[in-house]
Scaffold this motif. Structure first.
Motif, PDB file in Angstrom:
ATOM      1  N   LYS A   9      47.528  -6.494  58.645  1.00  0.00           N
ATOM      2  CA  LYS A   9      46.078  -6.374  58.450  1.00  0.00           C
ATOM      3  C   LYS A   9      45.477  -7.698  57.976  1.00  0.00           C
ATOM      4  O   LYS A   9      44.416  -8.122  58.454  1.00  0.00           O
ATOM      5  N   GLN A  10      46.159  -8.366  57.033  1.00  0.00           N
ATOM      6  CA  GLN A  10      45.651  -9.640  56.532  1.00  0.00           C
ATOM      7  C   GLN A  10      45.615 -10.681  57.648  1.00  0.00           C
ATOM      8  O   GLN A  10      44.644 -11.442  57.780  1.00  0.00           O
ATOM      9  N   TRP A  11      46.664 -10.722  58.476  1.00  0.00           N
ATOM     10  CA  TRP A  11      46.701 -11.677  59.584  1.00  0.00           C
ATOM     11  C   TRP A  11      45.564 -11.405  60.565  1.00  0.00           C
ATOM     12  O   TRP A  11      44.907 -12.345  61.036  1.00  0.00           O
ATOM     13  N   CYS A  12      45.315 -10.131  60.859  1.00  0.00           N
ATOM     14  CA  CYS A  12      44.217  -9.783  61.765  1.00  0.00           C
ATOM     15  C   CYS A  12      42.876 -10.249  61.191  1.00  0.00           C
ATOM     16  O   CYS A  12      42.025 -10.779  61.919  1.00  0.00           O
ATOM     17  N   ASP A  13      42.691 -10.031  59.880  1.00  0.00           N
ATOM     18  CA  ASP A  13      41.450 -10.476  59.244  1.00  0.00           C
ATOM     19  C   ASP A  13      41.300 -11.995  59.345  1.00  0.00           C
ATOM     20  O   ASP A  13      40.212 -12.507  59.651  1.00  0.00           O
ATOM     21  N   GLU A  14      42.378 -12.703  59.095  1.00  0.00           N
ATOM     22  CA  GLU A  14      42.322 -14.172  59.134  1.00  0.00           C
ATOM     23  C   GLU A  14      42.052 -14.697  60.542  1.00  0.00           C
ATOM     24  O   GLU A  14      41.398 -15.724  60.713  1.00  0.00           O
ATOM     25  N   GLN A  15      42.559 -13.971  61.548  1.00  0.00           N
ATOM     26  CA  GLN A  15      42.396 -14.407  62.937  1.00  0.00           C
ATOM     27  C   GLN A  15      41.149 -13.811  63.597  1.00  0.00           C
ATOM     28  O   GLN A  15      40.875 -14.090  64.765  1.00  0.00           O
ATOM     29  N   SER A  16      40.419 -12.974  62.824  1.00  0.00           N
ATOM     30  CA  SER A  16      39.235 -12.269  63.364  1.00  0.00           C
ATOM     31  C   SER A  16      39.598 -11.459  64.603  1.00  0.00           C
ATOM     32  O   SER A  16      38.897 -11.480  65.621  1.00  0.00           O
TER      33      SER A  16
END
Length: 423
Positions: A341-348
């Motif tokens: 989830k954090q990676w998805c947020d960082e990558q938009s």
């Protein structure tokens, strides 16, 4: 010379308002939280919502439920399809939310609420059951059209049935007896009249007649035939297990394309390896990988697909392999779902646009988060059951290469995301 009088145009027939109602309680005695149970990686309520929204006959869809989680899941499914304006959720009162409440009571309540809130008069109301996981758009079109366009008062999905039915009659003098046949006569199948089995999947009723009779059958009932291979009702855990086993065979177009995903996230052990570890006399661990997987990953990278390797394994071999593949890596991760989830947020990147590949139970939280959970052929049974798609190839033997071919074609030469497609 007099001109012929022009006749006024006939008014166009009113398009009937067809409301599909999906009863989806939060509780169930046979299967806990049954309507949120996944078949083919998709919750049962979502499967019903998708089929209803795909119907060309249905105006709007109402999910009637006493469970906020069911309503939230249904709304999210409609939003992904771009159909949030046609999906409505109704809070079912406690009085009609128990085990003894009838589906008719839930449909009547939903019908009244819909008409009151939207100012529309419903012409045809449908009852669509989540417990029939393989219901198809054609089934819903069929029952709706039978009432809305073909003059039936009610309609029901049925399937051909050729079995000999028996009843236990030990309490009466004749003992056990045949229901649809004389047990003394065994005619050939082609010589017997065809019986039709009610599937339990979809019903349609003239809305005014339904309010009068308060029952799903009245007047002339049309029988809408469906494929008997898709007939299955989930009442207990065994039914759910059978549905999950059948999903890869019965679900249409189960494989994603490049247009369906924005990123690919890969587990390591058991997906890029065969899940075995070789240990030498000094305790050093080695694993075997497949060159085809490396080729597939390179093609995805070249096509502009964001990639990530996400692993709980702390062995430096994971980082070494990721470095060689030129793919970002997060390893030694306890909560892979939080990291994803954090990676998805960082990558938009929206999680529902992520294809996540896994093989074991520690991947299940990520399966719940990703829009395209994919299991390799050698995955644990519970992981295969939760997957939206399953490879034909086991982990460590080219499964990632296979997935790359789904997205890019067999030659792995699809244009990159930044390259406009030819017109």
């Amino acid at each position: 010379m007099t001109q012929p009088t022009q006749q006024p145009a006939k008014p166009l027939a009113k398009q009937p308002t067809v409301l599909a109602v999906i009863p989806a309680r939060g509780g169930s005695k046979g299967v806990p939280a049954k309507n949120l149970a996944q078949v083919g990686g998709v919750p049962l309520v979502v499967r019903a919502v998708r089929a209803c929204l795909a119907s060309s006959e249905v105006t709007d869809v109402v999910v009637t439920t006493d469970a906020p989680a069911v309503a939230e899941t249904a709304r999210a499914a409609a939003e992904v399809l771009g159909e949030s304006g046609r999906l409505h959720c109704v809070q079912r009162p406690e009085a009609i939310a128990g085990d003894t409440a009838t589906s008719e009571a839930a449909v009547l309540h939903a019908l009244d609420r819909y008409e009151a809130e939207h100012g529309k008069t419903v012409d045809v109301v449908l009852l669509v059951q989540c417990t029939s996981p393989f219901i198809a758009r054609e089934d819903i079109d069929g029952v709706a059209a039978a009432v809305a366009r073909e003059g039936a008062d009610t309609a029901v999905t049925v399937a051909p049935f050729h079995g000999f039915l028996w009843r236990d009659g030990s309490a009466v003098e004749d003992h056990n007896y045949g229901v649809n046949h004389d047990k003394k006569v065994r005619p050939r199948r082609q010589d017997r009249p065809e019986d039709l089995l009610e599937t339990g999947a979809a019903y349609a009723m003239d809305a005014a007649g339904f309010r009068t009779h308060r029952h799903r059958f009245f007047g002339h009932t049309a029988l809408v035939r469906t494929d008997p291979a898709r007939v299955l009702e989930i009442d207990d855990p065994h039914d759910l297990a059978r549905a999950r086993a059948l999903a890869p065979l019965l679900d249409p177009a189960p494989l994603p394309s490049r247009e369906d995903i924005d990123a690919v996230v890969l587990d390591f052990d058991g997906t890029q390896t065969d899940d075995r570890v070789l240990i030498d006399s000094d305790g050093r661990e080695t694993v075997a990988v497949h060159r085809g997987d490396g080729l597939g990953i390179a093609a995805l990278r070249k096509a502009g697909v964001p990639l990530l390797i996400l692993s709980t394994e702390q062995n430096p071999v994971v980082a070494a392999r990721a470095h060689k593949l030129r793919v970002p890596v997060l390893h030694g991760i306890d909560r892979k779902d939080l990291a994803l989830k954090q990676w998805c947020d960082e990558q938009s990147i929206a999680p529902e646009r992520v294809l996540y590949v896994g093989n074991d139970v520690n991947d299940l939280p990520c399966f719940a988060l990703a829009g395209w959970p994919v299991a390799v052929a050698s995955a644990h049974d519970s992981v295969r059951a939760a997957a939206r798609a399953v490879t034909k190839t086991p982990g460590g033997f080219g499964a990632i290469r296979e997935i790359a071919a789904w997205l890019l074609g067999p030659t792995l030469t699809a244009p990159s995301a930044s390259t406009p497609l030819p017109k």
